[in-house]
Design an enzyme around this catalytic site. Sequence first.
Site: not given
Length: 351
Positions: A112, A134, A176, A218, A228, A232, A236, A239, A243, A253
Amino acid sequence: MIDSMRKIKQQFSNTSVDVYLDGTFNHLSKLVDKKNAVIITDENIFSLHRSKFRNWNVITLKPGEAFKIQLTADAIIEQLIGFEADRSTTLIGVGGGVVTDLTGYVASIYMRGIRFGFVPTSLLAMVDASIGGKNGVDVGAYKNLVGSIRQPSFLLYDYSFLKTLPDIEWSNGFAEIIKHACILDHSSFKLLLNNSLQSIKKDKKLLTSIIEKNVLLKSSVVKKDEFEKGDRKLLNFGHTLGHALETQYELTHGQAVALGMVFAAWLSEQMLGLKKSVEIIQVLSQYKLPTIASFDAERVFNILTMDKKRVSDKMNFVLLEKIGKGVIHPIKLDKLEKYVSTYSNLNKVGK
Ligand code: ADP
Ligand code: ZN
């Protein structure tokens, strides 16, 4: 040797992250107890930097995004049981974004949740993947579909890892860095425009300052909106289409995001009257990133609508008001479909 390491503390909603800039890998043994820690890395990094890992418990993964899947997480968990890892164990991800995403994910679910930290070794992980908490794995064509947001305890930067980074991975990282400049910081954009991949690679001081600027850029976005709900989402940029292209075509990427940024810039021109979008194309090519691709609009659009940013019949798209200022703009799906199709035709005839 002069010790240039600097420590900064990043405060998040219910935790803080110790960030050690310009440090050395050896410092890791001061942050954790070697006997009660497990390093997760991949075969490339392990074989190129073997001596660094001596006397550490190490789990070595197969490299590449294809292994950022639940099966790998399960295999890591099996090995953690083998190392008798318990609630007091610290996991350390030493690697690129795949390694850091998997490490954060497993550390969030094993018993956990246990303590974890990162030593990012790719430019992309240094400026992006290791920051913000993330983590997760891909499921089929859906990137990062499963995972959580949980901050590491520490980030340790050792820039000497970059000496072995392949060229293609430099470009991935710069995708990025260019993204951050486009959405947040016009002066960083100018700096990138006035330089190139070659000139920055040769200038350690400039490279260091760019990495550290991007860590701050960042982190500042994430700190304001860790989960988000709003700003935030700006990260993206490039992206959404990126993606979709990445899962359908043989692209890295960074290459996919570069193409996504060119599309988003074109869309910004159409919808918000963005000027000088040609500078974005110029900057991407200076960092050896692609700017034109022909793709199957229907197929790509279908994948794109599965994106997590979709809200019923609208998609929250990140556009640029100007270079250095990203905005979140909801676009109706039927309208977006037309734009994607028009854009793919433009690319086919060679813009
Ligand atoms: P990301 O681009 O998100 O960082 P990966 O974790 O897949 O993604 O890393 C990209 C590739 O670069 C992988 O093949 C990885 O093994 C390799 N790599 C990462 N860091 C280094 C390094 N310092 N030297 C050589 N190869 C590296
Ligand atoms: Zn990205």
